[in-house]
Design a protein around this motif. Structure first.
Motif, mmCIF file in Angstrom:
data_model
loop_
_atom_site.group_PDB
_atom_site.id
_atom_site.type_symbol
_atom_site.label_atom_id
_atom_site.label_comp_id
_atom_site.label_asym_id
_atom_site.label_seq_id
_atom_site.Cartn_x
_atom_site.Cartn_y
_atom_site.Cartn_z
ATOM 1 N N MET A 36 -55.223 -91.812 39.586
ATOM 2 C CA MET A 36 -54.769 -93.170 39.310
ATOM 3 C C MET A 36 -53.248 -93.272 39.372
ATOM 4 O O MET A 36 -52.694 -94.190 39.961
ATOM 5 N N VAL A 37 -52.565 -92.292 38.788
ATOM 6 C CA VAL A 37 -51.103 -92.299 38.807
ATOM 7 C C VAL A 37 -50.598 -92.095 40.234
ATOM 8 O O VAL A 37 -49.625 -92.722 40.660
ATOM 9 N N ILE A 38 -51.278 -91.235 40.998
ATOM 10 C CA ILE A 38 -50.901 -91.045 42.403
ATOM 11 C C ILE A 38 -51.008 -92.368 43.155
ATOM 12 O O ILE A 38 -50.115 -92.758 43.906
ATOM 13 N N GLY A 39 -52.104 -93.081 42.932
ATOM 14 C CA GLY A 39 -52.325 -94.340 43.651
ATOM 15 C C GLY A 39 -51.317 -95.408 43.334
ATOM 16 O O GLY A 39 -50.802 -96.078 44.229
ATOM 17 N N LEU A 40 -51.010 -95.580 42.036
ATOM 18 C CA LEU A 40 -50.135 -96.686 41.641
ATOM 19 C C LEU A 40 -48.651 -96.348 41.643
ATOM 20 O O LEU A 40 -47.816 -97.242 41.567
ATOM 21 N N THR A 41 -48.308 -95.057 41.749
ATOM 22 C CA THR A 41 -46.887 -94.690 41.731
ATOM 23 C C THR A 41 -46.478 -93.970 43.009
ATOM 24 O O THR A 41 -45.626 -94.450 43.750
ATOM 25 N N LYS A 100 -52.832 -109.367 33.459
ATOM 26 C CA LYS A 100 -52.426 -108.951 32.116
ATOM 27 C C LYS A 100 -51.262 -107.966 32.143
ATOM 28 O O LYS A 100 -50.522 -107.856 31.176
ATOM 29 N N PHE A 101 -51.101 -107.251 33.264
ATOM 30 C CA PHE A 101 -50.057 -106.221 33.302
ATOM 31 C C PHE A 101 -49.245 -106.210 34.596
ATOM 32 O O PHE A 101 -48.038 -106.418 34.588
ATOM 33 N N ASN A 102 -49.900 -105.972 35.732
ATOM 34 C CA ASN A 102 -49.164 -105.801 36.994
ATOM 35 C C ASN A 102 -48.395 -107.044 37.429
ATOM 36 O O ASN A 102 -47.233 -106.951 37.834
ATOM 37 N N TRP A 103 -49.044 -108.207 37.355
ATOM 38 C CA TRP A 103 -48.367 -109.437 37.770
ATOM 39 C C TRP A 103 -47.163 -109.769 36.877
ATOM 40 O O TRP A 103 -46.094 -110.094 37.400
ATOM 41 N N PRO A 104 -47.279 -109.695 35.540
ATOM 42 C CA PRO A 104 -46.108 -109.953 34.694
ATOM 43 C C PRO A 104 -44.941 -109.011 34.993
ATOM 44 O O PRO A 104 -43.776 -109.428 34.973
ATOM 45 N N VAL A 105 -45.247 -107.740 35.287
ATOM 46 C CA VAL A 105 -44.183 -106.783 35.613
ATOM 47 C C VAL A 105 -43.500 -107.175 36.917
ATOM 48 O O VAL A 105 -42.270 -107.152 37.024
ATOM 49 N N MET A 106 -44.296 -107.556 37.927
ATOM 50 C CA MET A 106 -43.726 -107.991 39.200
ATOM 51 C C MET A 106 -42.853 -109.228 39.022
ATOM 52 O O MET A 106 -41.758 -109.312 39.587
ATOM 53 N N LEU A 135 -37.964 -99.355 36.023
ATOM 54 C CA LEU A 135 -39.016 -98.692 36.803
ATOM 55 C C LEU A 135 -39.542 -97.460 36.072
ATOM 56 O O LEU A 135 -40.753 -97.223 36.023
ATOM 57 N N ILE A 136 -38.622 -96.681 35.498
ATOM 58 C CA ILE A 136 -39.024 -95.479 34.762
ATOM 59 C C ILE A 136 -39.919 -95.845 33.577
ATOM 60 O O ILE A 136 -40.949 -95.207 33.329
ATOM 61 N N LEU A 137 -39.537 -96.892 32.840
ATOM 62 C CA LEU A 137 -40.349 -97.352 31.710
ATOM 63 C C LEU A 137 -41.724 -97.821 32.186
ATOM 64 O O LEU A 137 -42.748 -97.570 31.545
ATOM 65 N N TYR A 138 -41.739 -98.517 33.327
ATOM 66 C CA TYR A 138 -42.998 -98.991 33.918
ATOM 67 C C TYR A 138 -43.907 -97.811 34.262
ATOM 68 O O TYR A 138 -45.112 -97.831 33.976
ATOM 69 N N LEU A 139 -43.316 -96.773 34.863
ATOM 70 C CA LEU A 139 -44.090 -95.599 35.241
ATOM 71 C C LEU A 139 -44.620 -94.861 34.005
ATOM 72 O O LEU A 139 -45.769 -94.411 33.992
ATOM 73 N N LEU A 140 -43.781 -94.730 32.983
ATOM 74 C CA LEU A 140 -44.221 -94.075 31.753
ATOM 75 C C LEU A 140 -45.379 -94.839 31.117
ATOM 76 O O LEU A 140 -46.356 -94.241 30.642
ATOM 77 N N PHE A 141 -45.258 -96.167 31.118
ATOM 78 C CA PHE A 141 -46.328 -96.987 30.554
ATOM 79 C C PHE A 141 -47.604 -96.844 31.370
ATOM 80 O O PHE A 141 -48.709 -96.787 30.823
ATOM 81 N N LEU A 142 -47.456 -96.761 32.699
ATOM 82 C CA LEU A 142 -48.615 -96.559 33.576
ATOM 83 C C LEU A 142 -49.324 -95.249 33.255
ATOM 84 O O LEU A 142 -50.552 -95.192 33.191
ATOM 85 N N ILE A 143 -48.543 -94.203 33.058
ATOM 86 C CA ILE A 143 -49.124 -92.896 32.769
ATOM 87 C C ILE A 143 -49.878 -92.914 31.444
ATOM 88 O O ILE A 143 -50.977 -92.367 31.320
ATOM 89 N N SER A 241 -46.178 -102.050 45.490
ATOM 90 C CA SER A 241 -45.122 -101.983 46.490
ATOM 91 C C SER A 241 -44.020 -103.000 46.210
ATOM 92 O O SER A 241 -42.830 -102.705 46.358
ATOM 93 N N ASN A 242 -44.389 -104.222 45.809
ATOM 94 C CA ASN A 242 -43.390 -105.243 45.494
ATOM 95 C C ASN A 242 -42.525 -104.838 44.312
ATOM 96 O O ASN A 242 -41.308 -105.078 44.290
ATOM 97 N N ILE A 243 -43.151 -104.221 43.308
ATOM 98 C CA ILE A 243 -42.399 -103.744 42.152
ATOM 99 C C ILE A 243 -41.432 -102.652 42.575
ATOM 100 O O ILE A 243 -40.244 -102.666 42.211
ATOM 101 N N PHE A 244 -41.917 -101.715 43.372
ATOM 102 C CA PHE A 244 -41.078 -100.615 43.811
ATOM 103 C C PHE A 244 -39.963 -101.081 44.752
ATOM 104 O O PHE A 244 -38.873 -100.516 44.745
#
Length: 315
Positions: A36-41, A100-106, A135-143, A241-244
């Motif tokens: 999952m982390v590989i896919g989203l990050t 609930k999560f991805n769209w608000p972050v974008m 971005l780092i905080l986003y990735l940590l939260f994703l993990i 991709s848009n977030i990144f």
């Protein structure tokens, strides 16, 4: 020769991006990172590599509008062109996690970019650092969240890369890096020259032609996913991709070379289109069929993107 440079540059970016994705996923498996982390990050970062190289090269060469136009235009193309085409091929199911999560972050990163440009018409190193930190905080939260989410419900990753040898990973990384570097050099050089020959700004070329070209990896991944009925991959890949694009590409680029906005149209026109395309995803997700992007919605988004292209090129 300008067209030749652009075509060769785009081809090298696509090839380099593909090799980088493969090597990055294989390397992640070696490090026992969850799918999952590989896919989203990892996948999202790797598919944003063409934008990073092009934006960085343009900023270093003094063409900041290409850096901004490339990212803003690519984010618009990811939704208007890629999502539009993908939804027309096969309906895309939207999971509740999206709004609930991805769209608000974008949206948060999109508005951050808007306010950074509004405040001084540039992105300096401190603001670039803020984007990277976000971005780092986003990735940590994703993990952290990945431990609570079933991996099958998130992004699919090619398991065949799990047994890739270290030799192949290194060769793929070298090929990918070299192709991305060479492709970015040729693309920026050809685009600047073409813009001058046509009498248009670098911004127009970057927000249309370059943006579409660097969105090819997302288009290919999403279309293939739609054909295989891997709907979560199509949607998750675009949002990630848009977030990144904003957080890593503009963040890292401005840390190395501050980005100064050269065309007022970036702030008065382009960024509003980017925010509008991002915003409209939620209303479309609920109307009329909840959590489903079908052919009609895809056609609406694609039509909107066509209007954007027409107004940008011929206005």
């Amino acid at each position: 020769m300008d067209i030749v440079y652009i075509l060769i540059g785009l081809t090298l970016l696509v090839v380099g991006g593909e090799f980088l994705v493969r090597s990055s996923v294989a390397l992640s498996f070696k490090m026992n990172i969850s799918r999952m982390v590989i896919g989203l990050t990892v996948v999202s970062f790797a598919t944003s590599a063409p934008e990073l190289l092009v934006s960085l090269q343009a900023a270093l060469d003094g063409f900041s509008d290409i850096s901004l136009g490339n990212i803003i235009g690519s984010n618009i193309a990811n939704i208007g062109l890629v999502l539009g085409i993908t939804a027309m091929i096969s309906p895309i199911a939207v999971d509740r996690d999206f709004y609930k999560f991805n769209w608000p972050v974008m949206m948060a990163f999109s508005f951050a970019l808007f306010f950074f440009l509004l405040n001084g018409e540039d992105i300096h190193r401190l603001e670039g650092g803020a984007l990277v930190l976000g971005l780092i905080l986003y990735l940590l939260f994703l993990i952290l969240r990945s431990r609570k989410v079933k991996e099958a419900a998130v992004e699919e990753v090619d398991d065949r890369l799990r047994g890739t040898s270290w030799f192949k990973i290194i060769i793929w990384l070298i090929i990918g890096g070299a192709a991305l570097y060479g492709g970015s050099e040729l693309l920026v050089k050809g685009s600047v020259s073409l813009a001058r020959d046509l009498g248009v700004s670098e911004r127009v070329i970057s927000v249309t032609m370059i943006a579409i070209g660097t969105s090819i990896p997302e288009l290919a991944a999403s279309v293939i996913a739609a054909l295989k009925k891997e709907k979560a991959l199509s949607f998750g890949n675009l949002i990630g991709s848009n977030i990144f694009n904003i957080a890593s590409v503009l963040g890292i680029t401005s840390l190395i070379q501050p980005i100064v906005m050269q065309s007022q149209e970036v702030l008065s026109n382009d960024i509003y289109w980017m925010i509008a395309f991002a915003f409209i995803l939620v209303p479309l997700a609920f109307l009329p069929k909840k959590f489903l992007f079908g052919r009609i919605k895809g056609l609406v988004i694609l039509a909107g993107y066509s209007v954007f292209l027409y107004l940008t090129i011929f206005k």
